[in-house]
Design a protein around this motif. Structure first.
Motif, PDB file in Angstrom:
ATOM      1  N   LEU A   1      43.387  37.229  49.649  1.00 12.63           N
ATOM      2  CA  LEU A   1      42.985  36.740  48.328  1.00 12.63           C
ATOM      3  C   LEU A   1      44.171  36.769  47.369  1.00 12.63           C
ATOM      4  CD1 LEU A   1      39.483  38.430  47.878  1.00 12.63           C
ATOM      5  CD2 LEU A   1      39.963  36.049  48.449  1.00 12.63           C
ATOM      6  N   GLU A   2      45.084  37.737  47.568  1.00 17.23           N
ATOM      7  CA  GLU A   2      46.256  37.822  46.708  1.00 17.23           C
ATOM      8  C   GLU A   2      47.123  36.576  46.807  1.00 17.23           C
ATOM      9  OE1 GLU A   2      48.503  41.308  47.477  1.00 17.23           O
ATOM     10  OE2 GLU A   2      46.824  42.692  47.212  1.00 17.23           O
TER      11      GLU A   2
ATOM     12  N   GLN B   1      49.014  51.068  41.623  1.00 16.36           N
ATOM     13  CA  GLN B   1      48.431  49.809  42.056  1.00 16.36           C
ATOM     14  C   GLN B   1      47.889  49.013  40.871  1.00 16.36           C
ATOM     15  OE1 GLN B   1      45.455  51.005  44.876  1.00 16.36           O
ATOM     16  NE2 GLN B   1      46.941  51.478  46.496  1.00 16.36           N
ATOM     17  N   ARG B   2      47.292  47.870  41.181  1.00 16.84           N
ATOM     18  CA  ARG B   2      46.649  47.065  40.155  1.00 16.84           C
ATOM     19  C   ARG B   2      45.557  47.870  39.477  1.00 16.84           C
ATOM     20  NH1 ARG B   2      48.141  43.765  44.176  1.00 16.84           N
ATOM     21  NH2 ARG B   2      48.997  41.704  43.679  1.00 16.84           N
ATOM     22  N   PRO B   3      45.204  47.512  38.242  1.00 18.49           N
ATOM     23  CA  PRO B   3      44.135  48.233  37.543  1.00 18.49           C
ATOM     24  C   PRO B   3      42.840  48.195  38.344  1.00 18.49           C
ATOM     25  CG  PRO B   3      45.265  46.716  36.055  1.00 18.49           C
ATOM     26  CD  PRO B   3      45.779  46.428  37.432  1.00 18.49           C
TER      27      PRO B   3
ATOM     28  N   ARG C   1      38.235  45.745  41.537  1.00 16.70           N
ATOM     29  CA  ARG C   1      36.778  45.554  41.595  1.00 16.70           C
ATOM     30  C   ARG C   1      36.419  44.074  41.540  1.00 16.70           C
ATOM     31  NH1 ARG C   1      32.956  45.908  43.597  1.00 16.70           N
ATOM     32  NH2 ARG C   1      30.957  46.844  43.092  1.00 16.70           N
ATOM     33  N   ALA C   2      37.148  43.308  40.750  1.00 22.20           N
ATOM     34  CA  ALA C   2      36.896  41.870  40.661  1.00 22.20           C
ATOM     35  C   ALA C   2      37.201  41.186  41.995  1.00 22.20           C
ATOM     36  CB  ALA C   2      37.730  41.259  39.538  1.00 22.20           C
ATOM     37  N   GLY C   3      38.288  41.615  42.632  1.00 23.33           N
ATOM     38  CA  GLY C   3      38.618  41.051  43.932  1.00 23.33           C
ATOM     39  C   GLY C   3      37.553  41.357  44.967  1.00 23.33           C
TER      40      GLY C   3
ATOM     41  N   ASP D   1      55.626  48.927  48.699  1.00 22.00           N
ATOM     42  CA  ASP D   1      56.249  47.614  48.934  1.00 22.00           C
ATOM     43  C   ASP D   1      55.215  46.501  49.056  1.00 22.00           C
ATOM     44  OD1 ASP D   1      55.118  47.870  51.453  1.00 22.00           O
ATOM     45  OD2 ASP D   1      57.017  48.023  52.520  1.00 22.00           O
ATOM     46  N   SER D   2      53.937  46.835  48.778  1.00 22.90           N
ATOM     47  CA  SER D   2      52.801  45.905  48.779  1.00 22.90           C
ATOM     48  C   SER D   2      52.247  45.613  50.164  1.00 22.90           C
ATOM     49  CB  SER D   2      53.157  44.579  48.085  1.00 22.90           C
ATOM     50  OG  SER D   2      53.426  44.810  46.718  1.00 22.90           O
TER      51      SER D   2
END
Length: 516
Positions: A62-63, A101-103, A108-110, A262-263
């Motif tokens: 999705l990213e 990480q992302r908020p 949660r939205a993802g 590093d993602s």
């Protein structure tokens, strides 16, 4: 052609015995096409037995905005779970939230999107969890207090390939393992393919085929250039993925998804009762795809990431087994290996007898890939006996017909009841062994145990929990020819048996073949 009297004829010759080749052979045979499948090594010997063993939509895709791929995979996830509940089952994944990480709201939205891109009947949705009280929080370091839980599935990847090959064979396909396709050329004014196969013992097999499928995985481009002598407009990017197996790091049934700074993503999964599987790496690979192996740096990377999250540290000395595979992904100019698309592409050469080459793909979408591939071929083949259209969505794989020939949610939700029934029926066997048989063979357990009523009927116990009856079954029904086929692909008994078992089993199998 030499020895033309021994030429085999077919509608479709499939080169490659990985998941895509086996899936295409199965689909085509079920539509009434005559099919020959050849594989230069064992079924699932390479990429298709070296996955992270997940049936999943691909949350991380999705990213990269691959919504169509994720949706397709999410739909297939439940189709597959219903078709083979013995070798696949639902699995809940825990994603600890790291402050780097992302908020949380974005994650949660993802997950909200992941839950709703496709209809779910079997798998529960995602939720936030307090890791200070959730069972999955106990093995983690105390700084991880918050996380998210979502659903995907687990699969025995090598057995998935074998079951597709069995289904293909039972529908009329001829399957040749350890048989390479040395050459293929259009003949008869381009109306047929003449191919020369070479078995491990040196014997040549000549095939006259109305169409040819190149599903050679990492060797797809090489096969086009060398054996078929055809140019290709597509190129593959070979991505090496490695995994390590260590002694069990946690006692609960959840898996974890960890994100490295590093993602890159690494999964940590309960494995074979006593172990934990950690993987994968994603690095570009330039070497021989047949000799890929994990290196010291990859082992260190996986240990480092596990140690970032778990209270219990692991070192390279804790690794009891490792495996590596090369994923043949479609080159899409992505900067990082982990960002390369996992979707598949076809190259369809119709300049004469059809040649379909498969590029890329992921194990979750193999059935849809096969269906689309055979749709393309069937439209071009002047074969009047093609009697069926697409059919695999509503069909069980061998052993998956727990409650009838049509896949059902009940087969997934009530698999535990099936195991208990088998343990009662075969009470003369240890319950743990019946559980393994039920998981490996599903309803085919009855074929394995037919005519046997006591432990002595199973023959010699060649290793703990491995009886001669099962080895013979695997040799006769599942194309097993070496101990490695049995211990590492038809099963994972190699993790459980004493050192030296593989060599002793090879000797026994050789003697068994000689006596047959």
């Amino acid at each position: 052609m030499e020895n033309s009297q021994h030429t085999l004829e077919c509608d479709l010759l499939v080169v490659g015995g990985g998941i895509n080749g086996a899936g295409i052979a199965r689909d085509a045979a079920g539509r009434g096409l005559s099919v020959i499948l050849c594989e230069k090594d064992d079924l699932a010997a390479h990429t298709s037995s070296a996955s992270t063993k997940l049936i999943h939509g691909g949350l991380r895709y999705l990213e990269h905005y691959e919504f169509n791929l994720v949706r397709k995979a999410l739909i297939e996830r439940e189709v597959l779970l219903r078709s083979a509940p013995h070798i696949m089952w639902p699995l809940r994944f825990v994603m600890p939230h790291d402050k780097g990480q992302r908020p949380g709201w974005m994650i949660r939205a993802g997950l909200f999107l992941y839950d709703r891109l496709a209809r779910r009947e079997l798998l529960p949705g995602s939720q936030g969890v307090d890791l200070r009280t959730h069972p999955a929080g106990a093995p983690l370091k105390p700084e991880f207090t918050r996380g998210f839980v979502y659903s995907d599935g687990w699969v025995d990847d090598a057995r998935l390939v074998v079951l597709n090959a069995i289904d293909a064979a039972e529908r009329g396909a001829r399957v040749f393992t350890r048989t390479a396709c040395e050459s293929a050329s259009r003949e008869d004014r381009g109306q047929h393919w003449n191919a020369r196969l070479r078995a491990a013992g040196g014997a040549a097999i000549h095939v006259k085929a109305r169409s040819l499928v190149n599903a050679a995985g990492p060797w797809t481009a090489h096969f086009l250039q060398s054996a078929a002598q055809r140019p290709s407009a597509k190129s593959l990017r070979l991505i090496k993925g490695s995994h390590i197996v260590v002694r069990r790091l946690f006692d609960h049934p959840y898996a974890y998804i960890f994100q490295h700074p590093d993602s890159r993503i690494v999964f940590t999964i309960p494995y074979e009762q006593d172990f934990t599987l950690v993987g994968t790496t994603d690095i570009d690979y330039q070497g021989d795809a047949g000799k890929v192996a994990i290196d010291r740096q990859e082992i260190g990377y996986l240990c480092e990431l596990a140690n970032r999250y778990f209270r219990k540290s692991i070192t390279p000395d804790d690794v009891v087994w490792s495996y590596s595979g090369v994923r043949p992904l479609v080159e899409d100019e992505a900067a990082s290996a982990s960002a390369v698309t996992r979707d598949y592409r076809f190259e369809f050469d119709t300049d004469g007898a059809p040649l379909l080459s498969v590029f890329g793909g992921k194990i979750t979408t193999f059935r849809k890939l096969a269906e689309e591939a055979v749709d393309l071929l069937a439209a071009r083949l002047p074969v009047p006996q093609v009697r069926n259209g697409a059919w695999t969505e509503r069909a069980c794989l061998p052993g998956g017909d727990l409650f009838g020939a049509v896949p059902s949610n009940r087969s997934v939700s009530e698999f535990g009841g099936f195991v208990q029934d088998m343990q009662r029926k075969y009470a003369w066997l240890p319950p743990s062994l019946v559980m393994r048989y039920a998981r490996a063979y599903g309803t085919r357990i009855h074929a394995l145990l037919e005519g046997r009523t006591r432990i002595a009927d199973m023959g010699e116990e060649l290793a703990p929990g491995l009886f001669a009856a099962e080895v013979i079954y695997l040799m006769q029904i599942e194309w097993a020819t070496t101990a490695g086929d049995i211990l590492w692909r038809r099963s994972k008994l190699g993790l459980h048996v004493p050192a030296g078992t593989e060599a002793r089993l090879d000797v026994w199998m050789q003697a068994s073949r000689a006596a047959a």
